[in-house]
Design an enzyme around this catalytic site. Structure first.
Site, PDB file in Angstrom:
ATOM      1  N   TYR A  25      24.685  52.340 114.434  1.00 47.55           N
ATOM      2  CA  TYR A  25      25.779  52.021 113.674  1.00 47.55           C
ATOM      3  C   TYR A  25      25.684  51.487 112.412  1.00 47.55           C
ATOM      4  O   TYR A  25      26.621  51.089 111.401  1.00 47.55           O
ATOM      5  CB  TYR A  25      26.760  51.023 114.336  1.00 47.55           C
ATOM      6  CG  TYR A  25      27.327  51.618 115.747  1.00 47.55           C
ATOM      7  CD1 TYR A  25      28.307  52.416 115.856  1.00 47.55           C
ATOM      8  CD2 TYR A  25      26.564  51.161 116.996  1.00 47.55           C
ATOM      9  CE1 TYR A  25      28.521  52.761 117.059  1.00 47.55           C
ATOM     10  CE2 TYR A  25      26.996  51.606 117.981  1.00 47.55           C
ATOM     11  CZ  TYR A  25      28.032  52.316 118.193  1.00 47.55           C
ATOM     12  OH  TYR A  25      28.326  52.915 119.386  1.00 47.55           O
ATOM     13  N   HIS A  73      32.609  51.834 109.569  1.00 46.66           N
ATOM     14  CA  HIS A  73      33.130  50.584 110.782  1.00 46.66           C
ATOM     15  C   HIS A  73      32.133  49.469 110.396  1.00 46.66           C
ATOM     16  O   HIS A  73      32.652  48.267 110.695  1.00 46.66           O
ATOM     17  CB  HIS A  73      33.014  51.172 112.085  1.00 46.66           C
ATOM     18  CG  HIS A  73      34.174  50.602 112.766  1.00 46.66           C
ATOM     19  ND1 HIS A  73      35.436  50.358 112.194  1.00 46.66           N
ATOM     20  CD2 HIS A  73      34.160  50.626 114.244  1.00 46.66           C
ATOM     21  CE1 HIS A  73      36.369  49.968 113.204  1.00 46.66           C
ATOM     22  NE2 HIS A  73      35.503  50.331 114.548  1.00 46.66           N
ATOM     23  N   TYR A 109      29.733  44.194 119.990  1.00 48.96           N
ATOM     24  CA  TYR A 109      30.422  45.379 119.709  1.00 48.96           C
ATOM     25  C   TYR A 109      32.069  45.004 119.058  1.00 48.96           C
ATOM     26  O   TYR A 109      32.645  43.858 119.492  1.00 48.96           O
ATOM     27  CB  TYR A 109      30.366  46.143 120.657  1.00 48.96           C
ATOM     28  CG  TYR A 109      28.841  46.918 121.055  1.00 48.96           C
ATOM     29  CD1 TYR A 109      28.609  47.891 120.263  1.00 48.96           C
ATOM     30  CD2 TYR A 109      28.076  46.366 121.782  1.00 48.96           C
ATOM     31  CE1 TYR A 109      27.443  48.469 120.202  1.00 48.96           C
ATOM     32  CE2 TYR A 109      26.956  46.922 122.045  1.00 48.96           C
ATOM     33  CZ  TYR A 109      26.369  47.802 121.232  1.00 48.96           C
ATOM     34  OH  TYR A 109      25.272  48.394 121.479  1.00 48.96           O
ATOM     35  N   ASN A 162      35.161  45.818 119.865  1.00 50.09           N
ATOM     36  CA  ASN A 162      36.071  45.433 120.536  1.00 50.09           C
ATOM     37  C   ASN A 162      36.184  44.106 121.194  1.00 50.09           C
ATOM     38  O   ASN A 162      37.092  43.845 121.826  1.00 50.09           O
ATOM     39  CB  ASN A 162      36.181  46.465 121.744  1.00 50.09           C
ATOM     40  CG  ASN A 162      36.667  47.873 121.327  1.00 50.09           C
ATOM     41  OD1 ASN A 162      36.466  48.302 120.083  1.00 50.09           O
ATOM     42  ND2 ASN A 162      36.892  48.894 122.049  1.00 50.09           N
ATOM     43  N   ASP A 202      36.878  46.882 107.929  1.00 51.21           N
ATOM     44  CA  ASP A 202      37.405  48.111 107.270  1.00 51.21           C
ATOM     45  C   ASP A 202      38.784  48.479 107.618  1.00 51.21           C
ATOM     46  O   ASP A 202      39.146  48.090 108.678  1.00 51.21           O
ATOM     47  CB  ASP A 202      36.500  49.279 107.855  1.00 51.21           C
ATOM     48  CG  ASP A 202      36.467  49.264 109.543  1.00 51.21           C
ATOM     49  OD1 ASP A 202      37.079  50.205 109.961  1.00 51.21           O
ATOM     50  OD2 ASP A 202      36.247  48.409 110.185  1.00 51.21           O
ATOM     51  N   ASN A 262      40.558  47.621 116.217  1.00 57.13           N
ATOM     52  CA  ASN A 262      40.192  46.963 117.560  1.00 57.13           C
ATOM     53  C   ASN A 262      39.550  45.736 117.407  1.00 57.13           C
ATOM     54  O   ASN A 262      39.654  44.764 118.265  1.00 57.13           O
ATOM     55  CB  ASN A 262      39.413  47.912 118.308  1.00 57.13           C
ATOM     56  CG  ASN A 262      39.842  48.974 118.976  1.00 57.13           C
ATOM     57  OD1 ASN A 262      41.238  49.299 119.271  1.00 57.13           O
ATOM     58  ND2 ASN A 262      39.413  50.269 119.204  1.00 57.13           N
TER      59      ASN A 262
END
Length: 205
Positions: free
Chosen positions: A29, A34, A76, A78, A103, A124
């Site tokens: 990532y 994101h 992460y 979420n 973002d 999220n």
């Protein structure tokens, strides 16, 4: 509400103490849209001359600077709120003193918006923060990542958000990261209202 509670004062005059960049951990990532929140706090750490240290008890990477902390949750996206809440509780930082950088797919790349509160807007990470902190009254710096044609629809949205910036976007991305870091430093030096007045009107490239 007690008079010495920061949330009882003008939130626009507050100086943030905890700067949270949102993103996903891991090399997969690393350069994705994101993760632009991570990129900004990395730039702030570089400017402040500080390094991140993994703090497993707070589920994140934390760096201490002169008047506060930089945080990259490793939960992460979420579950970002769990890390921010843990650090905030330990260091007695209120939600109103917690500035979140993330973002925004509804803003074009090259635009940023600093706000004192607001909804999650479908993000999220912000949903997690609002739920965990128990309020949406905390400042946030939104960085645009949409395409020239606007917000991607349907299945294209996930692919866009989790996709990496294109080579032709690199120059704009660099400027956005620098402008965002400048905006945070302005808020740290002069308060959120001053930073909003300056950067919300001059964030178009």
């Amino acid at each position: 509400m007690p008079a010495d509670d920061p949330s009882s004062r003008d939130p626009g005059g507050l100086i943030p103490k905890l700067i949270v960049g949102l993103g996903n951990p891991g090399l997969d990532y690393r350069d994705t849209r994101h993760n632009i929140g991570f990129m900004v706090v990395d730039e702030l750490a570089r400017r402040f001359g500080v390094s991140f240290k993994e703090e497993k008890r707070w589920h994140g990477l934390l760096a201490k600077f002169a008047n506060g902390f930089l945080l990259k949750p490793t939960t992460y996206m979420n579950d970002s709120g769990r890390s921010a809440q843990a650090v905030g509780q330990f260091y007695k930082v209120s939600p109103a003193e917690t500035l979140v950088i993330y973002d925004d797919v509804d803003l074009p790349l090259g635009r940023l918006r600093l706000r004192l509160s607001g909804s999650a807007g479908g993000h999220n990470g912000m949903k997690s923060l609002i739920s965990t902190l128990g309020t949406d009254a905390f400042p946030r710096l939104k960085l645009g990542i949409s395409t020239e044609s606007g917000r991607p629809n349907g299945d294209r949205l996930v692919g866009h958000v989790l996709g990496k910036f294109r080579d032709e976007e690199a120059a704009t991305l660099r400027i956005v990261i620098e402008n965002a870091a400048d905006a945070v430093i302005s808020a740290l030096q002069s308060g959120l209202s001053t930073a909003m007045n300056r950067f919300n009107q001059s964030s178009s490239l």
